[in-house]
Design a protein around this motif. Structure first.
Motif, PDB file in Angstrom:
ATOM      1  N   GLU A  98       0.835  -1.202   0.000  1.00 59.78           N
ATOM      2  CA  GLU A  98       0.000   0.000   0.000  1.00 59.78           C
ATOM      3  C   GLU A  98       0.870   1.252   0.000  1.00 59.78           C
ATOM      4  OE1 GLU A  98      -2.543  -0.439   3.403  1.00 59.78           O
ATOM      5  OE2 GLU A  98      -3.329  -2.346   2.680  1.00 59.78           O
ATOM      6  N   ILE A  99       2.105   1.114   0.492  1.00 61.58           N
ATOM      7  CA  ILE A  99       3.071   2.208   0.481  1.00 61.58           C
ATOM      8  C   ILE A  99       4.412   1.651   0.019  1.00 61.58           C
ATOM      9  CG2 ILE A  99       1.951   3.544   2.319  1.00 61.58           C
ATOM     10  CD1 ILE A  99       4.052   2.411   4.271  1.00 61.58           C
ATOM     11  N   GLY A 100       5.239   2.524  -0.512  1.00 54.24           N
ATOM     12  CA  GLY A 100       6.583   2.125  -0.915  1.00 54.24           C
ATOM     13  C   GLY A 100       7.534   2.199   0.274  1.00 54.24           C
ATOM     14  N   PHE A 101       8.755   1.728   0.066  1.00 59.67           N
ATOM     15  CA  PHE A 101       9.702   1.669   1.168  1.00 59.67           C
ATOM     16  C   PHE A 101      10.106   3.055   1.667  1.00 59.67           C
ATOM     17  CE2 PHE A 101      13.873   1.197   3.177  1.00 59.67           C
ATOM     18  CZ  PHE A 101      13.510   0.316   4.176  1.00 59.67           C
ATOM     19  N   GLU A 102      10.248   4.016   0.789  1.00 60.15           N
ATOM     20  CA  GLU A 102      10.646   5.356   1.240  1.00 60.15           C
ATOM     21  C   GLU A 102       9.559   5.998   2.104  1.00 60.15           C
ATOM     22  OE1 GLU A 102      13.692   6.531   1.210  1.00 60.15           O
ATOM     23  OE2 GLU A 102      14.181   4.619   0.270  1.00 60.15           O
ATOM     24  N   THR A 103       8.304   5.765   1.764  1.00 63.45           N
ATOM     25  CA  THR A 103       7.207   6.252   2.604  1.00 63.45           C
ATOM     26  C   THR A 103       7.223   5.526   3.935  1.00 63.45           C
ATOM     27  OG1 THR A 103       5.873   6.781   0.666  1.00 63.45           O
ATOM     28  CG2 THR A 103       4.692   6.525   2.758  1.00 63.45           C
ATOM     29  N   PHE A 104       7.447   4.215   3.886  1.00 59.51           N
ATOM     30  CA  PHE A 104       7.560   3.426   5.112  1.00 59.51           C
ATOM     31  C   PHE A 104       8.666   3.974   6.002  1.00 59.51           C
ATOM     32  CE2 PHE A 104       9.964   0.135   7.333  1.00 59.51           C
ATOM     33  CZ  PHE A 104       8.999  -0.373   8.191  1.00 59.51           C
ATOM     34  N   ARG A 105       9.840   4.231   5.396  1.00 61.56           N
ATOM     35  CA  ARG A 105      10.977   4.747   6.149  1.00 61.56           C
ATOM     36  C   ARG A 105      10.619   6.066   6.854  1.00 61.56           C
ATOM     37  NH1 ARG A 105      16.418   4.087   5.375  1.00 61.56           N
ATOM     38  NH2 ARG A 105      16.094   3.275   3.276  1.00 61.56           N
ATOM     39  N   ALA A 106      10.016   6.975   6.122  1.00 56.42           N
ATOM     40  CA  ALA A 106       9.669   8.282   6.695  1.00 56.42           C
ATOM     41  C   ALA A 106       8.654   8.138   7.837  1.00 56.42           C
ATOM     42  CB  ALA A 106       9.115   9.199   5.603  1.00 56.42           C
ATOM     43  N   ARG A 107       7.671   7.306   7.648  1.00 56.39           N
ATOM     44  CA  ARG A 107       6.657   7.126   8.695  1.00 56.39           C
ATOM     45  C   ARG A 107       7.232   6.389   9.906  1.00 56.39           C
ATOM     46  NH1 ARG A 107       1.278   5.484   5.215  1.00 56.39           N
ATOM     47  NH2 ARG A 107       1.146   7.430   4.042  1.00 56.39           N
ATOM     48  N   TYR A 108       8.078   5.418   9.659  1.00 53.01           N
ATOM     49  CA  TYR A 108       8.694   4.694  10.770  1.00 53.01           C
ATOM     50  C   TYR A 108       9.613   5.634  11.556  1.00 53.01           C
ATOM     51  CZ  TYR A 108      11.240   0.976  13.259  1.00 53.01           C
ATOM     52  OH  TYR A 108      11.823   0.186  14.222  1.00 53.01           O
ATOM     53  N   GLN A 109      10.327   6.495  10.868  1.00 47.88           N
ATOM     54  CA  GLN A 109      11.172   7.467  11.555  1.00 47.88           C
ATOM     55  C   GLN A 109      10.328   8.408  12.411  1.00 47.88           C
ATOM     56  OE1 GLN A 109      13.336   9.073   8.221  1.00 47.88           O
ATOM     57  NE2 GLN A 109      15.055   7.685   8.538  1.00 47.88           N
TER      58      GLN A 109
END
Length: 132
Positions: A57-68
């Motif tokens: 549903e999201i790409g890895f860069e979006t995942f990275r930003a949200r996880y941060q």
């Protein structure tokens, strides 16, 4: 030193302090077969974020930003890992198949950045402006 290792890879004497950083226990892995010093579920991404990445549903860069953002909001979950990394080897254990794009890699980079910053512990408010 901080390193990442799949839960399914054999433990090594050079792993140092081994911490599982997944919210869920690794599939097909019996607890007595996975040598760990600690399991930190709360340092893992939220269930919603984890599912969004898993289901594309999201790409890895979006995942990275949200996880941060999640990490910035909850330093009490990861702060004690910094001391382990300062004084020896810290191995972040994860179960994802992708060895380059997973929460342990994001967490490792986060911790490395924190070690580079040095200084005293910060509150979540201090991190809020850093991520925007």
């Amino acid at each position: 030193m901080i390193q990442c290792k799949r839960a399914y890879s054999p433990a090594d004497v050079n792993d140092g302090y081994r911490v599982l950083v997944d919210r869920l226990w690794p599939r097909n892995c019996r607890k007595e077969q996975l040598p760990l010093d600690e399991w930190l579920r709360d340092v893992a991404p939220s269930n919603e974020l984890r599912r969004a990445l898993k289901h594309s549903e999201i790409g890895f860069e979006t995942f990275r930003a949200r996880y941060q953002q999640e990490l910035a909001a909850r330093p009490e979950h990861w702060w004690k890992l910094l001391e382990r990394a300062r004084t020896g080897t810290l191995t972040l254990i994860y179960s994802a198949k992708d060895e380059q794009h997973n929460n342990a890699q994001v967490l490792a980079q986060w911790l490395e950045d924190e070690l580079d910053r040095g200084g005293s512990p910060s509150s979540p408010v201090c991190y809020a402006g850093d991520l925007n």
